[in-house]
Design an enzyme around this catalytic site. Structure first.
Site, PDB file in Angstrom:
ATOM      1  N   HIS A  65      75.986 -34.963  48.255  1.00 13.12           N
ATOM      2  CA  HIS A  65      75.377 -33.635  48.194  1.00 13.12           C
ATOM      3  C   HIS A  65      74.566 -33.275  49.427  1.00 13.12           C
ATOM      4  O   HIS A  65      73.871 -32.248  49.411  1.00 13.12           O
ATOM      5  CB  HIS A  65      74.454 -33.535  46.968  1.00 13.12           C
ATOM      6  CG  HIS A  65      75.173 -33.368  45.674  1.00 13.12           C
ATOM      7  ND1 HIS A  65      75.624 -32.150  45.211  1.00 13.12           N
ATOM      8  CD2 HIS A  65      75.527 -34.272  44.731  1.00 13.12           C
ATOM      9  CE1 HIS A  65      76.215 -32.314  44.042  1.00 13.12           C
ATOM     10  NE2 HIS A  65      76.173 -33.585  43.723  1.00 13.12           N
ATOM     11  N   LYS A  88      64.773 -20.932  46.333  1.00 11.57           N
ATOM     12  CA  LYS A  88      65.313 -22.280  46.497  1.00 11.57           C
ATOM     13  C   LYS A  88      64.183 -23.197  46.946  1.00 11.57           C
ATOM     14  O   LYS A  88      63.089 -22.746  47.293  1.00 11.57           O
ATOM     15  CB  LYS A  88      66.472 -22.316  47.492  1.00 11.57           C
ATOM     16  CG  LYS A  88      66.221 -21.641  48.815  1.00 11.57           C
ATOM     17  CD  LYS A  88      67.490 -21.569  49.656  1.00 11.57           C
ATOM     18  CE  LYS A  88      68.458 -20.534  49.140  1.00 11.57           C
ATOM     19  NZ  LYS A  88      69.780 -21.031  48.820  1.00 11.57           N
ATOM     20  N   ARG A  89      64.452 -24.487  46.892  1.00 10.41           N
ATOM     21  CA  ARG A  89      63.475 -25.483  47.332  1.00 10.41           C
ATOM     22  C   ARG A  89      62.990 -25.152  48.737  1.00 10.41           C
ATOM     23  O   ARG A  89      63.763 -24.753  49.598  1.00 10.41           O
ATOM     24  CB  ARG A  89      64.146 -26.864  47.298  1.00 10.41           C
ATOM     25  CG  ARG A  89      63.308 -28.024  47.748  1.00 10.41           C
ATOM     26  CD  ARG A  89      64.021 -29.326  47.376  1.00 10.41           C
ATOM     27  NE  ARG A  89      65.411 -29.353  47.829  1.00 10.41           N
ATOM     28  CZ  ARG A  89      65.792 -29.850  49.007  1.00 10.41           C
ATOM     29  NH1 ARG A  89      64.895 -30.335  49.863  1.00 10.41           N
ATOM     30  NH2 ARG A  89      67.074 -29.867  49.333  1.00 10.41           N
ATOM     31  N   LYS A 129      66.287 -24.655  55.068  1.00  6.17           N
ATOM     32  CA  LYS A 129      66.615 -23.496  54.238  1.00  6.17           C
ATOM     33  C   LYS A 129      65.988 -22.218  54.805  1.00  6.17           C
ATOM     34  O   LYS A 129      66.340 -21.120  54.403  1.00  6.17           O
ATOM     35  CB  LYS A 129      66.170 -23.741  52.794  1.00  6.17           C
ATOM     36  CG  LYS A 129      66.989 -24.855  52.118  1.00  6.17           C
ATOM     37  CD  LYS A 129      66.518 -25.109  50.700  1.00  6.17           C
ATOM     38  CE  LYS A 129      67.287 -26.255  50.045  1.00  6.17           C
ATOM     39  NZ  LYS A 129      68.686 -25.914  49.729  1.00  6.17           N
ATOM     40  N   THR A 131      74.208 -23.235  45.002  1.00  7.71           N
ATOM     41  CA  THR A 131      74.747 -22.646  43.769  1.00  7.71           C
ATOM     42  C   THR A 131      74.024 -21.353  43.407  1.00  7.71           C
ATOM     43  O   THR A 131      74.594 -20.505  42.727  1.00  7.71           O
ATOM     44  CB  THR A 131      74.653 -23.631  42.577  1.00  7.71           C
ATOM     45  OG1 THR A 131      73.326 -24.142  42.484  1.00  7.71           O
ATOM     46  CG2 THR A 131      75.634 -24.777  42.753  1.00  7.71           C
ATOM     47  N   LYS A 156      75.374 -17.551  41.802  1.00 10.73           N
ATOM     48  CA  LYS A 156      74.768 -16.819  40.679  1.00 10.73           C
ATOM     49  C   LYS A 156      74.416 -15.394  41.088  1.00 10.73           C
ATOM     50  O   LYS A 156      74.640 -14.441  40.330  1.00 10.73           O
ATOM     51  CB  LYS A 156      73.533 -17.567  40.190  1.00 10.73           C
ATOM     52  CG  LYS A 156      73.821 -18.956  39.651  1.00 10.73           C
ATOM     53  CD  LYS A 156      72.566 -19.804  39.567  1.00 10.73           C
ATOM     54  CE  LYS A 156      72.899 -21.264  39.346  1.00 10.73           C
ATOM     55  NZ  LYS A 156      71.759 -22.165  39.537  1.00 10.73           N
TER      56      LYS A 156
END
Length: 835
Positions: A376, A567-568, A573, A675, A679
């Protein structure tokens, strides 16, 4: 929500549903002998009139569990009788969220519970809010696992999830003066009505050391072996339609049933319970702080405990119906979700060699053909490596097996391949550097028959960079399985307005076959449908605003653009890149209050690891930015920034349907898949993002012209490493320079001068590793295209509909079907109807 989950569908007769699940004839509610009334009276011991909302939630949840229990048992009984090949999915996380509404939906009990709510005059939202999000996961890894086990049940696959029953989740995030603070997430403070303890199926686990209290901390005592007990707690995993009800088995750690009575009698009360304390600590908290040595060691022990308990249980199940060990890999498939369960390799070998007494070669063949590994991450620091010293102290037998696996592996490679010494060293399971370590990813690849990435670009980079040497040795093992999400929770349940509109247009087959959404492409050309689509989005935004005001007091404008990044919190990111964009937009409005810019609300959510100081500073900056903008009357009503604390599944279920814009802006080549991007797409948000992870495939499905893509590609990121200079952008891009000057002149930190200096160092001193400044100008250009499109609501709706229509590929049903066919060789095992 339960209320509208079945809009537009032919609802089965409620009494027939009760009979279907084997629990009839019985009333769900309405009489003294009905399920709900009996639970409310006998479980809580209070008068019905005095019952609290929590009492009513527990009674309702237990009533639903009563309905499904016989079908749940029949599922397991069928598997034992038919003896199919079974899947066991090992994951350190299962971010399942709340269960009541999802279970009611998948059981097709919505009409029954809707009527129940009316009859009892209950507030649905109040009841649902009584259930905490299960503290069993943190981010995408755990949410993916939850989607996967639900899809496996929906596809009628004989499957079982294995995880750990953490007493506390990772943490509850609060904000104080803009800073993230961590509080215990005691999600099991009240009884969990869904779990069933199975102490009669406990497992004993042996360790090479024991523990003692020293200076208030637990310390290992080398050379004194000890035993742990794994107690299983089972939760139902309901496939859509309720035909198959699989099990998620979570292990809680306990000590053997004794304590040192002599020490207790002499007054050393704490020392008498040391072994109990050490055992229960193992599953106390999800992801202990691994910035310290003891936290890292606990992470290793958690991984082994999960593996040892789960393999012992899987072997036990195999033996109930089989005696020929040569059939093990034909009856058992085990998927390792990331490197955390990689100790399944030596542990399965230990069972087969030491307990079953098979020869090494036969045991190794069974192990490789049983195990499969999902990677991952492309971040080297996230590929777990544990010191050999810890194995020597805690898992000496497993270390012996690892050494022998590695010796035979390297010997075979030398014999078969003309490989350089440096490549051999990188392929080795054991890093023989100064501080010898076991490479868990290498162990997982060598000890399994399949290694898959989770998006096309991720799988390519995995083969070409992260695990290059192993991919050259085992090219046939590497494959791609692009992630997906369950459309039941992430569209049908969380967005009843849009899911009802879709069902009215194309029927309800999409709930079980998301590729049916492709039929919506024709409706993108229908103005009436576009109008209804815009209305459904406006309703979702209004409902989110009402929920947010009810739950936090925050007030948002539903007519503004909801621009989201959830998100984290991590540098790659690039939440800080998003914040830089907002600073530029804010500065533009300060300089020229243009009436053409539509009102915008920027929504952030996500947790930073407690020891990740820079990530926590980014959270602080976003909150200071929000406060400054709120306090500036010149932009009031034009820009608003909100950081939503304590991001979780339930918050996402409210936010994602309401979102207009999804930010997927990781540095290209760093996000494995994502993911949340799927969504948002499924719920009609348009994506502004980089060509990274699954976003590349999403744009291909919907058409790049319906995305706002920007920034460097993964190849360009790699190719510019040697010469990239972030200062160039400061010197040649005026808006970039002005934004940085604003930040580092303490404009957003007037009462805390210098607090954001580490962000300046990240960008300009340490080389801007994740290339924020390289992509900022391109990001702003994409943002301008986004605003121009939003000015044409009808065209925006058309593109949003095409995104929904293109999201069919990203169902976890499709992903699991690919795993089952191409990796596990597991076939459906339909459960017969009750007699």
């Amino acid at each position: 929500m339960i209320t509208n989950a079945t809009r537009g569908r032919i609802v089965p007769d409620a009494k027939k549903l009760i009979v279907k699940y084997g629990c009839g004839p019985v009333h769900f509610s309405g009489t003294d002998e009905a399920l709900y009334e009996r639970h409310l009276l006998f479980d809580t011991g209070v008068d019905v009139a005095a019952a609290t909302a929590r009492d009513r939630f527990e009674a309702l949840a237990r009533s639903v569990r009563d309905v499904l229990s016989q079908r749940w048992l029949l599922t397991e009984k069928t598997y034992e009788e038919r003896n199919p090949k079974r899947l066991y999915y090992l994951s350190m996380e299962f971010l399942i969220g709340r269960s009541l509404a999802n279970n009611v939906m998948n059981l097709l009990l919505s009409p029954l519970t809707n009527q129940f709510m009316v009859d009892k005059k209950l507030n649905l939202l109040e009841i649902l809010e009584q259930e905490p999000d299960a503290g069993l996961g943190n981010g995408g890894l755990g949410r993916l696992a939850a989607c996967f086990v639900e899809s496996a049940a929906t596809l009628q696959l004989p499957a079982m999830g294995y995880g750990l029953r953490y007493e506390y989740g990772i943490f509850k995030q609060t904000l104080q003066n803009g800073w993230q603070h961590e509080m215990p997430d005691n999600w099991l403070r009240s009884p969990d009505p869904w779990e069933v303890a199975r102490p009669n199926e406990k497992v004993e686990i042996n360790l090479g050391c024991s523990f003692e209290l020293s200076g208030g901390s637990l310390r290992p005592v080398i050379g004194r072996p000890s035993t742990l007990i794994g107690i299983p707690f089972d939760r139902p995993v309901i496939g859509y339609g309720g035909s198959t009800i699989n099990t998620l088995r979570l292990w809680a750690a306990a000590a053997p049933d004794y304590f040192d009575f002599e020490e207790f009698s002499h007054g050393d009360f704490v020392e008498a319970f040391t072994q109990t304390l050490s055992a229960e600590t193992l599953t106390r908290v999800l992801y202990p702080d691994d910035s310290r040595i003891m936290g890292q060691a606990l992470r290793l022990l958690q991984g082994y405990f999960l593996v040892a308990c789960s393999l012992a249980d899987a072997v036990r199940r195999f033996q109930r119906s089989n005696s020929d060990w040569s059939l093990f890999a034909e009856k058992v498939a085990i998927q390792m979700n990331d490197t955390h369960p990689a100790l399944a390799v030596p542990e399965l070998m230990r069972i087969l060699v030491d307990q079953v007494q098979l020869g090494w070669d036969e045991a190794w063949d069974i192990t490789q053909n049983t195990l499969a590994y999902t990677n991952h991450t492309l971040l080297p620091e996230a590929l777990e490596m544990w010191p050999v010293k810890w194995f020597e102290e805690m898992l000496p037998r497993q270390l012996e097996i690892i050494y022998e696996i590695n010796r035979r592996f390297l010997s075979d490679v030398r014999r078969r391949f003309p490989i350089a010494t440096s490549q051999m060293e990188r392929a080795s399971i054991v890093d023989d550097g100064t501080d010898k370590k076991v490479r868990m990813a290498n162990l997982a690849v060598v000890g399994s028959h399949s290694t898959n990435g989770v998006a096309a670009i991720h799988s390519t980079l995995l083969r070409e960079t992260t695990l290059k040497e192993l991919a050259e040795i085992f090219p046939e093992r590497f494959n791609n399985k692009t992630n997906g999400v369950t459309p039941r929770r992430w569209l049908q349940l969380c967005n009843p307005e849009l899911s009802g509109l879709i069902t009215d247009a194309i029927g309800d087959a999409w709930i079980g076959d998301l590729s049916e959404l492709a039929k919506l492409r024709a409706f993108a050309q229908d103005k009436g449908f576009r109008d209804e689509f815009r209305k459904s989005k406006r309703d979702a935004k209004r409902q989110f605003c009402e929920w947010l005001r009810w739950s936090t007091g925050a007030v948002l404008d539903p007519d503004s653009i909801f621009d989201c990044q959830v998100k984290r919190i991590h540098e790659y990111k690039r939440q800080f890149l998003n914040a830089l964009r907002i600073v530029v937009l804010y500065d533009r409005l300060r300089q020229n209050p243009s009436p053409d810019m539509p009102p915008r609300t920027f929504l952030f959510a996500g947790k930073a690891a407690p020891a990740y100081r820079l990530a926590k500073l980014i959270v602080k900056f976003i909150n200071n930015l929000a406060g400054t903008i709120d306090g500036d009357p010149s932009v009031r009503g034009r820009l608003k920034v909100v950081f939503l604390p304590d991001y979780c599944v339930s918050l996402a279920e409210h936010l994602i349907p309401a979102s207009d814009v999804s930010n997927q802006i990781s540095t290209a080549g760093y996000e494995a898949s994502g993911t949340s991007n799927m969504k948002f797409m499924m719920n009609g948000a348009l994506t502004i993002g980089t060509r990274d992870g699954a976003t590349i495939e999403m744009a291909a499905e919907a058409g790049e012209e319906n995305f706002f893509l920007f920034g460097l590609t993964a190849d360009q990121v790699i190719g510019s490493r040697g010469w990239y200079n972030p200062r160039w952008h400061c010197e040649h891009e005026p808006e970039t320079r002005q934004a940085l000057d604003l930040i580092f002149s303490d404009y957003f930190s007037r009462n805390e001068p210098g607090v954001f200096k580490p962000l300046r160092e990240m960008l300009l001193t340490h080389g801007d590793h994740y290339m924020h400044l390289a992509d900022l100008k391109s990001y702003l250009e994409a943002d301008e295209r986004l605003c121009a499109l939003y000015a044409d609501p009808d065209e925006w709706a058309r593109k949003a509909i095409l995104n929904v229509a293109g999201s069919g590929k990203f169902s976890s049903d499709r992903t699991i079907a690919e795993y089952a066919t191409e990796i596990w060789r597991v076939k459906p095992c339909p459960i017969p109807d009750n007699a």
